[in-house]
Design a protein around this motif. Structure first.
Motif, mmCIF file in Angstrom:
data_model
loop_
_atom_site.group_PDB
_atom_site.id
_atom_site.type_symbol
_atom_site.label_atom_id
_atom_site.label_comp_id
_atom_site.label_asym_id
_atom_site.label_seq_id
_atom_site.Cartn_x
_atom_site.Cartn_y
_atom_site.Cartn_z
ATOM 1 N N PRO A 168 8.188 98.444 60.533
ATOM 2 C CA PRO A 168 6.721 98.483 60.723
ATOM 3 C C PRO A 168 6.310 98.424 62.187
ATOM 4 O O PRO A 168 5.264 98.949 62.566
ATOM 5 C CB PRO A 168 6.233 97.242 59.964
ATOM 6 C CG PRO A 168 7.295 96.956 58.966
ATOM 7 C CD PRO A 168 8.588 97.414 59.563
ATOM 8 N N GLU A 169 7.110 97.802 63.005
ATOM 9 C CA GLU A 169 6.807 97.716 64.444
ATOM 10 C C GLU A 169 6.725 99.103 65.080
ATOM 11 O O GLU A 169 6.059 99.284 66.093
ATOM 12 C CB GLU A 169 7.916 96.927 65.164
ATOM 13 C CG GLU A 169 7.970 95.441 64.809
ATOM 14 C CD GLU A 169 6.787 94.674 65.369
ATOM 15 O OE1 GLU A 169 6.434 94.923 66.539
ATOM 16 O OE2 GLU A 169 6.194 93.860 64.618
ATOM 17 N N ASN A 170 7.431 100.064 64.488
ATOM 18 C CA ASN A 170 7.453 101.422 65.059
ATOM 19 C C ASN A 170 6.332 102.307 64.513
ATOM 20 O O ASN A 170 6.271 103.485 64.823
ATOM 21 C CB ASN A 170 8.785 102.121 64.743
ATOM 22 C CG ASN A 170 9.927 101.445 65.469
ATOM 23 O OD1 ASN A 170 9.704 100.798 66.499
ATOM 24 N ND2 ASN A 170 11.122 101.560 64.916
ATOM 25 N N LEU A 171 5.491 101.714 63.663
ATOM 26 C CA LEU A 171 4.477 102.544 63.007
ATOM 27 C C LEU A 171 3.104 102.368 63.635
ATOM 28 O O LEU A 171 2.818 101.349 64.247
ATOM 29 C CB LEU A 171 4.398 102.186 61.514
ATOM 30 C CG LEU A 171 5.683 102.398 60.693
ATOM 31 C CD1 LEU A 171 5.453 101.944 59.258
ATOM 32 C CD2 LEU A 171 6.138 103.849 60.737
ATOM 33 N N GLY A 173 -6.071 108.471 59.225
ATOM 34 C CA GLY A 173 -5.892 108.270 57.789
ATOM 35 C C GLY A 173 -4.447 108.291 57.329
ATOM 36 O O GLY A 173 -4.178 108.376 56.131
ATOM 37 N N THR A 174 -3.515 108.248 58.263
ATOM 38 C CA THR A 174 -2.109 108.156 57.867
ATOM 39 C C THR A 174 -1.446 107.012 58.621
ATOM 40 O O THR A 174 -1.950 106.536 59.633
ATOM 41 C CB THR A 174 -1.309 109.438 58.209
ATOM 42 O OG1 THR A 174 -1.307 109.581 59.634
ATOM 43 C CG2 THR A 174 -1.900 110.668 57.562
ATOM 44 N N VAL A 175 -0.307 106.602 58.080
ATOM 45 C CA VAL A 175 0.560 105.706 58.837
ATOM 46 C C VAL A 175 1.781 106.540 59.213
ATOM 47 O O VAL A 175 2.350 107.241 58.374
ATOM 48 C CB VAL A 175 1.009 104.498 57.985
ATOM 49 C CG1 VAL A 175 1.867 103.565 58.832
ATOM 50 C CG2 VAL A 175 -0.198 103.743 57.436
ATOM 51 N N ARG A 176 2.119 106.494 60.510
ATOM 52 C CA ARG A 176 3.217 107.368 60.942
ATOM 53 C C ARG A 176 4.063 106.643 61.983
ATOM 54 O O ARG A 176 3.621 105.647 62.580
ATOM 55 C CB ARG A 176 2.656 108.664 61.529
ATOM 56 C CG ARG A 176 1.905 108.437 62.815
ATOM 57 C CD ARG A 176 1.286 109.716 63.355
ATOM 58 N NE ARG A 176 0.699 109.447 64.675
ATOM 59 C CZ ARG A 176 -0.146 110.251 65.297
ATOM 60 N NH1 ARG A 176 -0.536 111.379 64.733
ATOM 61 N NH2 ARG A 176 -0.627 109.929 66.485
ATOM 62 N N GLU A 179 7.233 114.261 57.702
ATOM 63 C CA GLU A 179 8.199 113.456 56.952
ATOM 64 C C GLU A 179 8.164 111.996 57.396
ATOM 65 O O GLU A 179 8.517 111.096 56.630
ATOM 66 C CB GLU A 179 9.633 113.995 57.176
ATOM 67 C CG GLU A 179 9.838 115.409 56.662
ATOM 68 C CD GLU A 179 9.681 115.491 55.145
ATOM 69 O OE1 GLU A 179 10.290 114.655 54.453
ATOM 70 O OE2 GLU A 179 8.912 116.350 54.665
ATOM 71 N N ALA A 180 7.738 111.785 58.638
ATOM 72 C CA ALA A 180 7.729 110.426 59.195
ATOM 73 C C ALA A 180 6.350 109.807 59.090
ATOM 74 O O ALA A 180 5.986 108.933 59.868
ATOM 75 C CB ALA A 180 8.204 110.452 60.642
ATOM 76 N N ALA A 181 5.541 110.307 58.144
ATOM 77 C CA ALA A 181 4.172 109.785 57.994
ATOM 78 C C ALA A 181 3.828 109.673 56.514
ATOM 79 O O ALA A 181 4.394 110.404 55.676
ATOM 80 C CB ALA A 181 3.172 110.700 58.695
ATOM 81 N N ILE A 182 2.932 108.758 56.218
ATOM 82 C CA ILE A 182 2.444 108.645 54.840
ATOM 83 C C ILE A 182 0.946 108.386 54.903
ATOM 84 O O ILE A 182 0.469 107.580 55.718
ATOM 85 C CB ILE A 182 3.192 107.546 54.059
ATOM 86 C CG1 ILE A 182 2.683 107.475 52.611
ATOM 87 C CG2 ILE A 182 3.089 106.188 54.722
ATOM 88 C CD1 ILE A 182 3.582 106.634 51.696
ATOM 89 N N SER A 183 0.203 109.124 54.081
ATOM 90 C CA SER A 183 -1.260 108.953 54.163
ATOM 91 C C SER A 183 -1.668 107.656 53.480
ATOM 92 O O SER A 183 -0.972 107.145 52.596
ATOM 93 C CB SER A 183 -1.965 110.142 53.519
ATOM 94 O OG SER A 183 -1.786 110.085 52.116
ATOM 95 N N LEU A 184 -2.822 107.163 53.900
ATOM 96 C CA LEU A 184 -3.354 105.946 53.263
ATOM 97 C C LEU A 184 -3.603 106.213 51.787
ATOM 98 O O LEU A 184 -3.422 105.350 50.935
ATOM 99 C CB LEU A 184 -4.633 105.500 53.964
ATOM 100 C CG LEU A 184 -4.465 105.008 55.403
ATOM 101 C CD1 LEU A 184 -5.826 104.739 56.034
ATOM 102 C CD2 LEU A 184 -3.607 103.745 55.457
ATOM 103 N N LYS A 185 -4.018 107.414 51.482
ATOM 104 C CA LYS A 185 -4.279 107.772 50.096
ATOM 105 C C LYS A 185 -2.995 107.629 49.269
ATOM 106 O O LYS A 185 -3.009 107.111 48.154
ATOM 107 C CB LYS A 185 -4.811 109.203 50.029
ATOM 108 C CG LYS A 185 -5.171 109.616 48.627
ATOM 109 C CD LYS A 185 -5.817 110.985 48.585
ATOM 110 C CE LYS A 185 -6.192 111.293 47.136
ATOM 111 N NZ LYS A 185 -6.867 112.561 47.006
ATOM 112 N N GLU A 186 -1.899 108.085 49.857
ATOM 113 C CA GLU A 186 -0.630 108.010 49.145
ATOM 114 C C GLU A 186 -0.211 106.547 48.944
ATOM 115 O O GLU A 186 0.287 106.163 47.879
ATOM 116 C CB GLU A 186 0.432 108.772 49.940
ATOM 117 C CG GLU A 186 1.505 109.352 49.071
ATOM 118 C CD GLU A 186 2.517 110.162 49.885
ATOM 119 O OE1 GLU A 186 2.144 110.710 50.956
ATOM 120 O OE2 GLU A 186 3.683 110.202 49.456
#
Lengths: 799, 313
Positions: free
Chosen positions: A568-571, A576-579, A587-594
């Motif tokens: 998590p320290e690298n994110l 609207g995404t966490v990457r 591939e290295a990101a995920i949306s808040l919706k997801e």
């Protein structure tokens, strides 16, 4: 191109305006309940009288009348009004409906519930009340004499009396090069919200639950007051505040609201009370109305050697239970030194009760009382000392590097730079040029003037003993589709919180404000907390929301790290995404919706949330200030305010010396409220505040005659300024972030009102300096201006 | 803020209005624009038992030009007067005065007949009517009668129009092209009811001496009627100099005689819960109103003078 609306310091358009400007707002009076009855209130035509008899028999016979309730009958359902606030003042025994005695014109004497408001008002005319009229206490002199006692058990008419002395004031004056003394007075006026107070109360005799929908600034606080006054369990009371058409401090109590609750409880039916404008002016909370004797010493370099203030406020019937007004005088006592360095300080405060309407809050809450006499005094002293009012202020300003500054009277000022503020405003005005123009115009018979007032706006009071104690909880919640709700008890009263609060969350989450909704106005939904008063939003609510958002963000980063198999320290959060920080790789990101979808729905929390993390995608933080000091020191000093916006306000006026009319041409303002969330909204607050200030100094006056009858209780006679009477306003911002709030923000809703009366009064004196005019009682009416010119001319002839 | 119960009759003609006024009794009043009456009813300061709504008498809404006058129907809205080309061409003083009536939203609704019939202190039409010697056409059960301003205005909130009568027309004489005019007020705020209002007209002879000068003032007479200033006649035949204006200023101050007690008596009335409410907006001291009368009269005359000379800015 789609613009993402997010972040601090951006003038985003107000989200709430679409609803309000298209007529889709819903105010309490818009709400109808099946079988609802309507209330009208019989009010006292006397300022002070004993109630001998109430005969409601004729009213009860009127078709459509359902019930009539007197103060005595109401005792079955309610105790006396409980204190909203109680610091070092006497608490009177008073009731929502007068019991035994009436103490101001307009005080409720009986209440009618009828099928509609028309019938209810017809019934008012049919109720016969027999009074034994008592002498009316109207002025401060009447109260001190005393002409009569409002509360016989007190033995006097003083609700508040205090004195604080720090240093030897006599010695300070004896060793001063110059000592000046003036008595400065202020008229009584009020906040006049666009929407008056309205209350719908519903009581379910089966569940014993009371639902109260009302136009209030403070739903949680009103819930507490209702519970205590009606002696009902608080968990069975729900207070809803829908759209609220302004408050300005005048909606921070439950007094008339109690009447609706009593009726609902008695009848088991929904009842509505809509305050009309006459009722609002007549009985709604009043403010100002004081006399203040200021004595100030200066050394040979014009530096303040000592300051003494004796403040006597005319509270009216009460400023504790009816409304939280009385402590405003104590706030003034803590802030008379204002932006200046004062080595020796002596302050005496007396709050007298009188047969005028209750004293409450109104944009300024004593900070205005602290400002007006001192800022007037600085100009009067400057004139006598023969230096410019600008220079006299500069000599005494607290300097930038002295912040945080421990003021002699107790407060700790967080940050600011008064010299810079003065530079900014003076550059804008071109002071020398103005002075030249002033002289030229005088030759043509035109009198223009410039008035300065420095501004200090203590914001975010945390007052012990009562419902204004500096407590604020916020919950930030993510929905399954990755959007956010922010829940607090901070009511929207028109100050733009549906936009600014989302801006704070958007700063943390990096999402568009349209994906964030501010939820407020229902005590069954939002966490317990306090409403907007004392300009506390950007101090308390913003800080609570910010901290809660950070907590939730941290949790979301942990969940995202788990799902992305990253530390998590690298994110980071971005659009609207966490990457992974800086990456563009999907591939290295995920949306808040997801994330929301995975945690709440598919597959659900078991596979998606790492061990040790509470899967609830919300966080609550309760923010309290670290610098508040409640325990009085040996001088009785406390520190109740966390942040202090600053400013220098300049009014430019023109006075017609033949008719006495004053026209405010322009306000130029330099202003510093720390980190700005939305500059456009900040400008709006300043402009609205100035409108209130211009109203108070030139137009508005709650006028009472010697019998205690208010002579102007409607908008034809009580003169609020219209848009045409408010000048152009030019505002220059600077930002000295507060060290005491996490974002450096400071609340700033009252700053416009606080200094503008002094700026206008000083400008009028400047314009009329050839006549030696001293502005005395407010408001500055054309008639008074002519009198002052005559008095000034007579003085000139004598000397 | 709800009125007491009342009957309501909508009429389509002047005759119907008069019939209704007679039929429904003494406490029957006409409602036109309702800009004052509705407020007084809601405050329960006025408690008519019946309203006769004349908004349907569309043929009372007109502005017409005759040889030497303009005729305005009583139901004409202030805004119509303000925007009228006929008024602008023939009686610009009236047009200027109308712009001082409240705010445009109110001017859209309020009517000339309603304002004159109410006769509130300082009201603009009355002052103009007095300075120009307008005439008032009133219809009643016995037909029409025509009154002068002197006859029309009786006292605070009172005119010579009887309960069963209706104002149908106001006739303003045209201003000649060589007439200068001025209309001024002192108000506490924009669009508010004036503390004092003043209208002036001025004509000069070829040698620049004063041919004719008229001034009327609002809210300065003890009777509560628009007041025609007498001392202005001293200008006639004399050059329009500062010296003579200074003299006139002084004389006007001595001539006008406001009576705050009479105003207060007319100005307060009982409302809801028998609490006293005010009907008169600005009860200023006599001293102030004398001062303002003098200042406004002189300024209005100066404005008129500058107009004639083409130097008005």
């Amino acid at each position: 191109m789609v613009t993402v609306k997010k972040g601090l310091g951006v003038s985003l358009k107000r989200k709430e305006d679409i609803r309000l400007l298209t007529g889709n707002g819903q105010f309490t009076d818009d709400i109808e309940k099946p079988g609802m009855l309507h209330l009208a209130i019989v009010r006292s035509p006397h300022a002070h009288a004993r109630i001998v008899n109430i005969d409601a028999s004729k009213a009860k016979k009127l078709p459509g009348v359902v019930a009539v309730l007197t103060g005595e009958e109401a005792l079955q359902y309610s105790g006396p009004l409980v204190p909203t606030i109680n610091i070092f003042n006497k608490v009177p025994e008073v009731y929502a409906i007068a019991y035994k005695k009436v103490r101001y014109v307009g005080e409720p004497v009986a209440v009618i519930a009828a099928e509609d408001r028309y019938i209810a008002e017809d019934a008012v005319d049919l109720i016969e009340v027999e009074y034994e009229v008592l002498p009316a206490v109207v002025t401060i002199e009447d109260a001190l004499e005393p002409k009569a006692l409002l509360y016989e058990e007190w033995g006097d008419n003083k609700q508040l009396e205090s004195r604080t002395t720090i240093g030897d004031i006599d010695d300070a004056f004896a060793n001063s090069e110059y000592v000046f003394e003036e008595t400065i007075t202020h008229n009584r006026y009020t906040g006049t919200p666009m929407e008056s107070r309205v209350c719908i109360a519903e009581y379910n005799p089966g569940s014993k639950k009371m639902t109260v929908t009302c136009s209030t600034q403070a739903p949680s606080q009103v819930r507490t007051l209702i519970a205590q006054t009606l002696q009902m369990p608080e968990h069975n009371i729900r207070v809803i505040a829908p759209d609220v058409g302004g408050g300005y401090g005048t909606k921070l109590q439950a007094n008339a609201e109690i009447i609706a609750c009593i009726m609902a409880r008695m009848l088991g039916k929904p009842v509505k009370w809509t305050e009309d404008r006459v009722e609002n002016i007549l009985t709604g909370v009043h403010s100002r109305d004081y006399t203040c004797t200021v004595k100030i010493g200066f050394d040979k370099d014009f530096r303040i050697t000592g300051l003494q203030a004796k403040l006597i406020g005319n509270i009216g019937v009460d400023g504790t239970c009816h409304a939280p007004g009385t402590p405003a005088l104590s706030v003034a006592g803590a802030y008379f030194p204002g932006p200046y360095k004062v080595p020796v300080y002596d302050v005496e405060i007396i709050g007298v009760v009188s047969n005028k309407a209750p004293y409450g809050a109104h944009r300024g809450y004593g900070k205005d009382i602290a400002n007006y006499p001192i800022e007037r005094m600085m100009d009067i002293a400057a004139r006598k000392l023969g230096i410019s009012p600008e220079e006299l202020r500069r000599r005494n300003f607290i300097k930038k590097d002295e912040f945080p500054y421990q003021q002699i009277s107790g407060p700790l000022y967080d940050s600011g730079d008064f010299d810079k503020l003065m530079d900014l405003v003076m550059d804008k005005i071109d002071y020398q040029n103005f002075k030249k123009k002033q002289l030229e115009l005088r030759k043509q018979g035109k009198y223009i003037g410039l008035g300065i007032a420095a501004m200090l706006e203590p914001s975010g009071a945390a007052v012990f003993n009562g419902i204004f104690n500096g407590y604020q909880a916020a919950t930030v919640r993510m929905t399954p589709e990755g959007h956010f709700q922010v829940l607090t008890s901070h009511q929207n009263i028109g100050q733009g919180v549906e936009t600014t609060i989302p801006q704070v969350v958007s700063q943390v989450m990096d999402v568009d404000i349209d994906d964030i909704r501010f939820v407020y106005g229902d005590t069954d939904i939002t966490p317990y907390g306090l409403g907007p008063f004392s300009s506390r939003g950007a101090t308390y609510t913003v800080s609570a929301v910010y901290e809660a958002a950070k907590m939730l963000k941290e949790k979301l980063l942990k969940i995202a790290g788990y799902l992305l198999k990253e530390d998590p320290e690298n994110l980071e959060m971005a659009n609207g995404t966490v990457r992974v920080k800086g990456t563009t790789n999907p591939e290295a990101a995920i949306s808040l919706k997801e994330i929301g979808n995975k945690v709440y729905l598919w597959p659900g929390p078991y596979a998606t949330v790492p061990e040790g993390i509470d899967c609830n995608l919300e966080a609550t933080y309760t923010w309290t200030s670290k610098v508040v000091k409640w325990e009085p020191d040996e001088h009785g000093r406390v520190n109740l305010y966390t942040t202090h916006p600053t400013g220098v306000f300049v009014a430019l006026v023109e006075v017609d010396i033949k008719t006495g009319l004053v026209k405010v041409d322009k306000f130029v303002v330099s202003h510093d409220c720390g980190t700005i969330i939305n500059p456009m909204i900040a400008d709006g607050q300043i402009a609205g505040g100035i409108a209130h200030g211009i109203g108070g100094v030139l137009l508005e006056d709650l006028a009472y005659d010697s019998n205690g009858l208010m002579t102007n209780p409607d908008f034809q006679h009580y003169l609020c300024p219209t848009a045409m009477d408010v000048s152009d306003i030019e505002t220059i911002h600077m930002q000295s972030p507060s060290p005491f709030t996490p974002l450096g923000t400071k609340g700033m809703g009252e700053g416009g009102t606080i200094p503008s009366p002094a700026a206008v009064a000083n400008a009028v004196e400047d314009a009329l300096s050839p006549f030696g005019v001293i502005v005395k009682d407010l408001p500055i009416t054309p008639e008074r201006v002519l009198e002052w010119i005559k008095q000034g001319e007579m003085q000139n002839v004598k000397s | 803020m709800k009125p007491v119960p009342f009957e309501y009759v909508a009429v389509k003609s002047v005759n119907e209005a008069i019939t209704a006024l007679e039929k429904y009794g003494d406490n029957t009043v006409i409602i036109a624009g309702g800009q004052s009456l509705m407020q007084e009813m809601n405050l329960r300061q006025a408690r008519p038992s019946c309203l006769v709504d004349i908004n349907g008498i569309t043929d009372l809404d007109y502005i017409e030009e005759t040889g030497d006058a303009i005729k305005i129907g009583a139901l004409t809205r202030h805004r119509t007067v303000e925007k009228s080309e006929i008024v602008k061409r023939n009686c610009p003083l009236l047009q200027e005065a109308v712009t001082h009536i409240a705010h445009f939203q109110i001017r859209n609704r309020g009517t000339i007949g309603g304002s004159l019939r109410q006769n509130p202190p300082g009201a603009e039409y009355g002052v103009v009517a007095r300075v120009l010697n307008a005439q008032f056409v009133i219809a009643g059960p016995d037909g029409k009668r025509v009154l002068s301003g002197e006859e029309f205005f009786v006292s605070h909130f009172k005119t010579a129009v009887k309960q069963n009568e209706i104002i149908v027309e106001i006739i303003f004489p045209k201003l000649t092209k060589d007439t200068g005019y001025g209309f001024l007020e002192v108000t506490r705020r924009h669009g508010h009811i004036p503390i004092v209002s003043a209208a002036a007209t001025l004509q000069l002879n070829e040698d620049d001496t004063v041919k004719d000068a008229q001034v009327a003032l609002g809210n300065v007479s003890p009777q509560g009627v628009p007041y025609k200033v007498q001392s202005v006649s001293q200008l006639i035949g004399k050059p329009f100099t500062q010296e003579i204006l200074d003299q006139l200023a002084n004389d006007i101050k001595n001539e006008v005689n406001p009576d705050p007690e009479a105003d207060a008596k007319a100005g307060y009335t009982l409302q809801l819960s028998r609490i006293m409410g005010r009907r008169v907006s600005e009860i200023s001291s006599a001293e102030y109103r004398k001062e303002a009368s003098s200042v406004l009269s002189i300024r209005a005359l100066q404005k008129a003078y500058q107009q004639i000379k083409g130097t008005f800015q």
